[in-house]
Design a protein around this motif. Structure first.
Motif, short mmCIF file in Angstrom:
data_model
loop_
_atom_site.label_atom_id
_atom_site.label_comp_id
_atom_site.label_asym_id
_atom_site.label_seq_id
_atom_site.Cartn_x
_atom_site.Cartn_y
_atom_site.Cartn_z
N ASP A 218 11.06 70.36 8.72
CA ASP A 218 9.92 71.02 9.36
C ASP A 218 10.34 72.32 10.04
O ASP A 218 9.65 73.34 9.95
CB ASP A 218 9.29 70.09 10.39
CG ASP A 218 8.13 69.29 9.81
OD1 ASP A 218 7.93 69.37 8.59
OD2 ASP A 218 7.45 68.59 10.57
N TYR A 222 9.19 76.20 9.16
CA TYR A 222 8.25 76.71 10.16
C TYR A 222 7.91 78.19 9.96
O TYR A 222 6.77 78.60 10.12
CB TYR A 222 8.81 76.50 11.57
CG TYR A 222 7.88 76.98 12.66
CD1 TYR A 222 6.76 76.25 13.01
CD2 TYR A 222 8.12 78.19 13.32
CE1 TYR A 222 5.90 76.69 14.00
CE2 TYR A 222 7.26 78.64 14.30
CZ TYR A 222 6.15 77.88 14.64
OH TYR A 222 5.29 78.33 15.61
N ARG A 226 4.26 78.03 9.67
CA ARG A 226 3.78 78.29 11.02
C ARG A 226 3.14 77.07 11.68
O ARG A 226 2.19 77.18 12.45
CB ARG A 226 2.76 79.46 11.03
CG ARG A 226 3.39 80.80 10.74
CD ARG A 226 4.34 81.18 11.85
NE ARG A 226 5.10 82.39 11.54
CZ ARG A 226 6.06 82.87 12.30
NH1 ARG A 226 6.41 82.25 13.41
NH2 ARG A 226 6.72 83.96 11.95
N ARG A 227 3.65 75.90 11.37
CA ARG A 227 3.16 74.69 12.04
C ARG A 227 4.22 73.60 11.93
O ARG A 227 5.08 73.61 11.04
CB ARG A 227 1.86 74.22 11.42
CG ARG A 227 1.96 73.80 9.96
CD ARG A 227 0.61 73.33 9.42
NE ARG A 227 0.66 73.04 7.98
CZ ARG A 227 1.13 71.90 7.47
NH1 ARG A 227 1.56 70.96 8.27
NH2 ARG A 227 1.15 71.72 6.16
N SER A 229 4.71 69.21 12.20
CA SER A 229 3.99 67.93 12.15
C SER A 229 3.98 67.29 13.54
O SER A 229 4.79 67.64 14.41
CB SER A 229 4.66 66.99 11.15
OG SER A 229 5.96 66.64 11.60
N LYS A 233 6.90 67.40 16.59
CA LYS A 233 6.59 67.81 17.97
C LYS A 233 7.02 66.73 18.97
O LYS A 233 7.61 67.04 20.02
CB LYS A 233 5.10 68.08 18.11
CG LYS A 233 4.61 69.34 17.40
CD LYS A 233 3.10 69.49 17.53
CE LYS A 233 2.59 70.71 16.78
NZ LYS A 233 1.11 70.83 16.86
#
Length: 450
Positions: A218, A222, A226-227, A229, A233
């Motif tokens: 991830d 990124y 640009r996110r 999961s 987080k």
């Protein structure tokens, strides 16, 4: 009349258990050979079995000093067991399948899904390919840095061997080290408590190995997506908080302890505090003498070791996401809320039930083994609890009990490492009966809680 032999169908959890057991037995057999010991004499099977279990389960608890006792052949066997155990034997099998251009079957994908603790098979082969590339790249980069640093203290060839061994050991959160050859038996890297290069590289390896490969994937994606999961987080937040709080607590508790932080300057105190907060993520290396710490610090480290690393990583413990889910449930209950919410996402009830199950089984294992060792080993209770938790969390930190264990103690700690590496739930699924769909449900009842 011909009798047809009934074909035995093994479930993915059963294959994982048997696979790890087979690797441990193979490693133990190789380590009993005279060529594996520096003395040229065969190592007793129980000691070889314990070492092979510790290496395959990427723990780091040892009954003989790794640097002094084992020959070059023995050390190669150990580092190979660490690599296979850290990445998982199915990951290594997949690597060979990639090399031979062999198709990954559905059964193999199911086993990989179980091994990587994933909710579905979607993208599992792609994830395994990333795991292999990330792991080898990180290990080789760290090995180069380690080699350059240690070439200042030792011969280039020895520095290269140390660099490769410790890069693999630390990334896989194994905690094995060779510094018995340099600073004395069971010393770990205490001689480098205030060395910036060794500390920073080791900390990075431990954190990267403990975050989990899904999180690493991830993070690397990124910039493009640009996110992150929800899983990533939660893992990053929980890991960051645990490391920060751990460093502060250790710094405060050990600041005036002349046998640990008290002997270092301010830079050394900060480095050592951070390192000792990171290493209970299941790494096992230490820059401070664990046995010389105050009891409050030792008990706090037990708590960190029990939590351990994150799912799909090279580490053990109940995992950061399990701990975070339980904390979220407590917060929700205290606030009178029904749902556990992280980053504007609600967790399903099945996540909480799984977290409670894992934690309760883990507590049972730690308590039971601690009770047994309290009977067989004439040692202080906190020392026994520390060693058992270290084994279950596949951490490898030690207060010095492991080399003094009785034969029963060695077997119990080896089994605890095995349970900790596979995960209590995976082992329960492997040993339990095959789950069947319930055809009916009982009426709901109520009992008083609290």
């Amino acid at each position: 009349m011909k009798l047809q032999a009934k074909k035995i169908e093994l479930t993915p959890p059963q294959i994982l258990v048997l696979g790890f057991a087979a690797i441990i037995l193979l490693g133990a057999t190789l380590l009993t050979l005279p060529i594996a010991a520096s003395s040229g004499d065969g190592t007793p099977f129980l000691d070889a079995f314990f070492t092979a279990t510790s290496a395959t389960c990427v723990t780091g608890l040892v009954v003989v000093d790794t640097g002094q006792h084992w020959s070059l052949f023995g050390k190669i066997v150990i580092v190979l067991l660490i690599q296979v155990g850290g990445l998982g034997f199915m990951t290594m099998s997949t690597l060979f399948a990639f090399v031979l251009r062999k198709r990954i079957s559905l059964k193999e994908r199911l086993i990989l899904q179980e091994a990587m603790n994933q909710g579905s098979m979607e993208g599992i082969v792609r994830l395994i390919r990333k795991v292999i590339i990330y792991s080898l790249t990180i290990e080789l980069t760290a090995a180069v840095v380690f080699t350059l640093r240690w070439s200042m203290d030792m011969e280039p060839l020895q520095a290269l061997g140390f660099g490769l061994f410790h890069a693999i050991s630390f990334f896989n959160n194994a905690g094995f080290d060779l510094f018995g050859l340099v600073t004395g038996p069971f010393a770990s890297i205490t001689a480098y408590a205030d060395d910036y290069v060794i500390n920073i590289v080791s900390i990075c390896l431990i954190i990267l190995g403990g975050l989990g490969f899904v999180v690493l994937s991830d993070l690397l994606d990124y910039r493009r997506l640009r996110r992150l999961s929800l899983h990533s987080k939660v893992v990053l937040t929980a890991s960051g908080v645990l490391i920060a709080v751990g460093a502060v607590v250790i710094f405060i508790f050990e600041f005036t302890n002349a046998r640990t932080l008290g002997a270092l300057d301010w830079d050394g105190k900060l480095l050592a505090s951070i390192f000792q907060s990171v290493t209970p993520r299941t790494a096992g290396a230490n820059t401070l003498d664990i046995a010389a710490m105050r009891q409050a610090t030792q008990f706090f480290i037990i708590f960190l070791m029990f939590i351990g690393a994150s799912p799909g990583s090279t580490g053990g413990g109940i995992k950061t996401t399990t701990f975070t889910t339980l904390v979220g449930a407590i917060i929700a209950m205290v606030r009178g809320k029904e749902d556990i919410v992280f980053f504007h996402n609600r967790l399903g009830k099945d996540r909480l039930l799984k977290a409670i199950t894992i934690t309760m089984i883990a507590l049972f294992v730690v308590i039971f083994v601690t009770m047994v060792l309290s009977t067989t080993e004439d040692r202080h209770f906190l020392m026994i609890l520390f060693e058992v938790t270290s084994a279950f969390g596949t951490v490898g930190l030690s207060m010095g009990l492991t080399p003094m264990l009785s034969d029963v103690g060695k077997v119990m700690i080896a089994l605890t490492m095995f349970i900790g590496r596979l995960g209590p739930l995976t082992l329960a699924y492997a040993l339990g009966p095959k789950a069947e769909k319930e055809l009916y449900r009982y009426p709901e009842g109520k009992i008083t809680i609290g």
